[in-house]
Write a protein that holds these residues in place. Structure first.
Motif, PDB file in Angstrom:
ATOM      1  N   LEU A 190      47.331  38.424  39.153  1.00 15.56           N
ATOM      2  CA  LEU A 190      46.780  36.667  39.655  1.00 15.56           C
ATOM      3  C   LEU A 190      46.088  36.875  40.353  1.00 15.56           C
ATOM      4  O   LEU A 190      45.269  35.911  40.182  1.00 15.56           O
ATOM      5  CB  LEU A 190      48.189  35.716  40.098  1.00 15.56           C
ATOM      6  N   ALA A 191      45.764  37.830  41.480  1.00 13.10           N
ATOM      7  CA  ALA A 191      44.717  37.788  42.701  1.00 13.10           C
ATOM      8  C   ALA A 191      43.769  37.923  41.618  1.00 13.10           C
ATOM      9  O   ALA A 191      42.729  37.531  42.277  1.00 13.10           O
ATOM     10  CB  ALA A 191      45.296  38.354  43.441  1.00 13.10           C
ATOM     11  N   ALA A 192      43.347  38.867  40.954  1.00  8.80           N
ATOM     12  CA  ALA A 192      42.654  39.673  40.588  1.00  8.80           C
ATOM     13  C   ALA A 192      41.911  38.006  39.557  1.00  8.80           C
ATOM     14  O   ALA A 192      41.317  38.524  39.452  1.00  8.80           O
ATOM     15  CB  ALA A 192      42.769  40.873  39.673  1.00  8.80           C
ATOM     16  N   LEU A 193      42.611  38.059  38.725  1.00  3.31           N
ATOM     17  CA  LEU A 193      42.218  36.743  37.748  1.00  3.31           C
ATOM     18  C   LEU A 193      41.659  35.810  38.675  1.00  3.31           C
ATOM     19  O   LEU A 193      39.857  34.966  38.198  1.00  3.31           O
ATOM     20  CB  LEU A 193      43.144  35.855  37.054  1.00  3.31           C
ATOM     21  N   ILE A 194      41.897  35.590  39.372  1.00  2.00           N
ATOM     22  CA  ILE A 194      41.894  33.994  40.235  1.00  2.00           C
ATOM     23  C   ILE A 194      39.877  34.669  40.981  1.00  2.00           C
ATOM     24  O   ILE A 194      39.057  33.916  41.149  1.00  2.00           O
ATOM     25  CB  ILE A 194      42.382  33.592  42.141  1.00  2.00           C
ATOM     26  N   ARG A 195      39.393  36.107  40.884  1.00  2.90           N
ATOM     27  CA  ARG A 195      38.254  36.363  41.929  1.00  2.90           C
ATOM     28  C   ARG A 195      37.636  36.082  40.488  1.00  2.90           C
ATOM     29  O   ARG A 195      36.587  36.267  40.862  1.00  2.90           O
ATOM     30  CB  ARG A 195      38.567  37.719  42.865  1.00  2.90           C
TER      31      ARG A 195
ATOM     32  N   TRP B   3      46.771  16.821  32.192  1.00  2.10           N
ATOM     33  CA  TRP B   3      45.603  16.051  32.839  1.00  2.10           C
ATOM     34  C   TRP B   3      44.509  17.451  33.180  1.00  2.10           C
ATOM     35  O   TRP B   3      43.467  17.118  33.080  1.00  2.10           O
ATOM     36  CB  TRP B   3      45.730  15.211  33.768  1.00  2.10           C
ATOM     37  N   SER B   4      45.640  18.405  33.999  1.00  3.51           N
ATOM     38  CA  SER B   4      44.523  19.631  34.315  1.00  3.51           C
ATOM     39  C   SER B   4      44.037  19.579  33.454  1.00  3.51           C
ATOM     40  O   SER B   4      43.801  19.987  32.387  1.00  3.51           O
ATOM     41  CB  SER B   4      45.361  20.914  35.013  1.00  3.51           C
ATOM     42  N   ASN B   5      41.585  20.439  34.247  1.00  4.29           N
ATOM     43  CA  ASN B   5      41.404  21.220  33.497  1.00  4.29           C
ATOM     44  C   ASN B   5      41.466  22.655  33.456  1.00  4.29           C
ATOM     45  O   ASN B   5      40.257  22.966  33.099  1.00  4.29           O
ATOM     46  CB  ASN B   5      40.110  20.385  34.092  1.00  4.29           C
ATOM     47  N   ARG B   6      42.454  23.146  34.338  1.00  5.68           N
ATOM     48  CA  ARG B   6      41.640  24.743  33.758  1.00  5.68           C
ATOM     49  C   ARG B   6      44.020  24.249  34.090  1.00  5.68           C
ATOM     50  O   ARG B   6      44.548  24.278  34.789  1.00  5.68           O
ATOM     51  CB  ARG B   6      41.128  25.218  35.494  1.00  5.68           C
ATOM     52  N   LEU B   7      44.186  25.873  33.132  1.00  3.24           N
ATOM     53  CA  LEU B   7      45.738  26.131  33.383  1.00  3.24           C
ATOM     54  C   LEU B   7      45.981  28.226  33.042  1.00  3.24           C
ATOM     55  O   LEU B   7      45.135  28.380  32.476  1.00  3.24           O
ATOM     56  CB  LEU B   7      46.448  25.739  31.959  1.00  3.24           C
ATOM     57  N   ILE B   8      46.615  28.132  34.154  1.00  2.00           N
ATOM     58  CA  ILE B   8      47.021  29.772  33.532  1.00  2.00           C
ATOM     59  C   ILE B   8      48.551  29.610  33.908  1.00  2.00           C
ATOM     60  O   ILE B   8      49.980  29.328  35.229  1.00  2.00           O
ATOM     61  CB  ILE B   8      46.950  30.632  35.537  1.00  2.00           C
ATOM     62  N   ASP B   9      48.955  30.651  33.220  1.00  2.00           N
ATOM     63  CA  ASP B   9      50.025  31.179  32.879  1.00  2.00           C
ATOM     64  C   ASP B   9      50.363  32.044  33.620  1.00  2.00           C
ATOM     65  O   ASP B   9      49.868  33.654  33.652  1.00  2.00           O
ATOM     66  CB  ASP B   9      50.807  31.032  31.525  1.00  2.00           C
ATOM     67  N   THR B  10      51.588  31.697  34.096  1.00  3.60           N
ATOM     68  CA  THR B  10      51.554  33.281  34.840  1.00  3.60           C
ATOM     69  C   THR B  10      52.912  34.318  35.029  1.00  3.60           C
ATOM     70  O   THR B  10      53.178  34.736  35.955  1.00  3.60           O
ATOM     71  CB  THR B  10      51.327  33.396  36.356  1.00  3.60           C
ATOM     72  N   THR B  11      53.733  33.496  33.601  1.00  2.00           N
ATOM     73  CA  THR B  11      55.353  34.587  33.589  1.00  2.00           C
ATOM     74  C   THR B  11      54.824  35.691  33.650  1.00  2.00           C
ATOM     75  O   THR B  11      55.410  36.586  33.720  1.00  2.00           O
ATOM     76  CB  THR B  11      55.036  33.944  32.054  1.00  2.00           C
ATOM     77  N   SER B  12      53.630  36.369  32.880  1.00  2.00           N
ATOM     78  CA  SER B  12      53.389  37.358  32.728  1.00  2.00           C
ATOM     79  C   SER B  12      52.388  38.710  33.458  1.00  2.00           C
ATOM     80  O   SER B  12      52.246  40.065  33.514  1.00  2.00           O
ATOM     81  CB  SER B  12      52.820  38.348  31.317  1.00  2.00           C
ATOM     82  N   LEU B  13      52.444  37.873  34.887  1.00  2.00           N
ATOM     83  CA  LEU B  13      51.643  38.197  35.426  1.00  2.00           C
ATOM     84  C   LEU B  13      52.213  38.626  37.339  1.00  2.00           C
ATOM     85  O   LEU B  13      52.994  37.619  37.666  1.00  2.00           O
ATOM     86  CB  LEU B  13      50.208  37.551  36.242  1.00  2.00           C
TER      87      LEU B  13
ATOM     88  N   ALA C 193      55.136  29.142  40.764  1.00  5.37           N
ATOM     89  CA  ALA C 193      54.237  30.067  39.575  1.00  5.37           C
ATOM     90  C   ALA C 193      53.732  31.256  40.784  1.00  5.37           C
ATOM     91  O   ALA C 193      52.829  31.650  39.462  1.00  5.37           O
ATOM     92  CB  ALA C 193      53.879  28.631  39.493  1.00  5.37           C
ATOM     93  N   GLY C 194      53.054  31.280  41.894  1.00  2.00           N
ATOM     94  CA  GLY C 194      52.349  31.555  42.319  1.00  2.00           C
ATOM     95  C   GLY C 194      50.976  30.128  43.208  1.00  2.00           C
ATOM     96  O   GLY C 194      49.772  31.325  43.062  1.00  2.00           O
ATOM     97  N   LYS C 195      51.901  29.888  43.634  1.00  2.00           N
ATOM     98  CA  LYS C 195      50.857  28.987  44.717  1.00  2.00           C
ATOM     99  C   LYS C 195      49.885  29.381  45.245  1.00  2.00           C
ATOM    100  O   LYS C 195      48.548  29.520  45.826  1.00  2.00           O
ATOM    101  CB  LYS C 195      51.123  27.241  44.310  1.00  2.00           C
ATOM    102  N   SER C 196      50.815  30.546  46.629  1.00  2.00           N
ATOM    103  CA  SER C 196      50.267  30.600  47.502  1.00  2.00           C
ATOM    104  C   SER C 196      49.799  32.119  47.318  1.00  2.00           C
ATOM    105  O   SER C 196      48.780  31.924  48.269  1.00  2.00           O
ATOM    106  CB  SER C 196      51.691  31.197  48.054  1.00  2.00           C
TER     107      SER C 196
END
Length: 313
Positions: free
Chosen positions: A155-160, A140-150, A19-22
């Motif tokens: 994804l890197a831009a969203l994290i920045r 339980w996680s307090n933040r979720l990102i769905d990377t299906t369409s990224l 899903a993009g952890k790396s």
């Protein structure tokens, strides 16, 4: 008890394999975070105690955890982190990366990698098994990102954008001068040629000086093309640098060249660095060839205007 307002940020990055952890961890590292991946869960208490104590500086800490992590157990992980939050008042966030099953299957097929939970079976089997295992962690996680369409870049831009306040948000910026006679610097991203400006080397009283000297700078600034050229260069850089930042470029080197690397390029590099600082950037300045001895053979033949004494120029 640790003061939560003073403790540095800690982020647990987890989620579905593929899903993009790396990508997330690499982006955070480029932003200045301290990053550790697949850290054994049984040692997390010791790591977080070290990480929040202040001895390791103010860099935020990101820890990647997933099904490939030794001793991975979502329920036990949740209990440990909840206990740390309550007992030590640690600012520990959790980012879960999700992705649709079909897209995960496509990614595994495209990369020809085996799913960590289905080494000898189709990737679809491992994805289903992993999703069931991670269900409590996802809820339980307090933040979720769905990377299906990224894409990875998106994804890197969203994290920045999301975590930029916690780390370095722009590229490391360098401004340098150099002499073409000694070669173009290999590390340069932008090379700007200052040889169109009149050359102080051919003024006897200016030749021993450098672009750091006021007399040399005034001579260069007196060129009729100087003001228009500098305005165009300024506009170019102020347009490009935010774009480099948006694309996640980690390093940007702007190199100004003249023939010997002692006069025109040095002055323009210093001037440009001052402008960028005034606009909120933090460039470092390096004059590669400033210490080189002036040599007529390197400078070529002077033009008629440049051969005149300074007071007649």
């Amino acid at each position: 008890m640790t003061d939560a307002a003073n403790a540095k940020s800690i982020l647990i990055v987890t989620g579905m394999s593929g899903a993009g952890k790396s990508t997330v961890l690499n982006t955070l590292e480029d932003m200045g975070w301290e990053v550790i991946d697949n850290f054994p869960l049984r040692l997390i208490d010791r790591l977080l105690a070290r990480g929040a104590g202040g001895d390791e500086g103010d860099r935020p800490l990101a820890i990647g955890i997933g099904v490939q992590t030794r001793d991975f157990d979502p329920e036990r992980m949740i209990k440990r982190i909840n206990a740390l939050r309550e007992d030590e008042a640690r600012p520990i966030g959790t980012l879960f990366l999700d992705c649709a099953n079909g897209e995960l299957e496509r990614r595994y097929s495209q990369t020809r990698r085996r799913h960590p939970m289905a080494v000898d079976r189709p990737a679809a089997d491992g994805i289903i098994q992993e999703r069931t295992l991670l269900a409590p962690l996802r809820s339980w996680s307090n933040r979720l990102i769905d990377t299906t369409s990224l894409t990875a870049n998106e994804l890197a831009a969203l994290i920045r954008e999301t975590f930029g306040a916690h780390g370095t948000t722009g590229p490391t910026l360098s401004v340098m001068s150099f002499g073409f006679a000694r070669g173009i610097p290999r590390e340069a991203d932008l090379v700007l040629d200052m040889r169109f400006l009149r050359n102080p080397h051919w003024v006897a009283e200016l030749r021993p000086g450098t672009g750091l000297d006021a007399g040399v700078a005034d001579y260069v600034k007196g060129d009729p093309a100087y003001e228009a050229a500098m305005a165009a260069i300024d506009q170019l850089l102020l347009t490009l640098l935010p774009r480099y930042k948006a694309e996640g470029k980690s390093y940007v080197t702007i190199a100004f060249g003249c023939t010997g690397g002692r006069h025109r390029s040095v002055h323009v590099a210093e001037r440009t660095a001052s402008l960028l600082r005034a606009r909120g950037f933090s460039p470092t300045v390096n004059h590669r060839d400033l210490g080189a001895a002036p040599q007529d053979a390197l400078e070529g033949a002077p033009s008629g205007a440049q051969a005149q004494p300074r007071h007649g120029a």
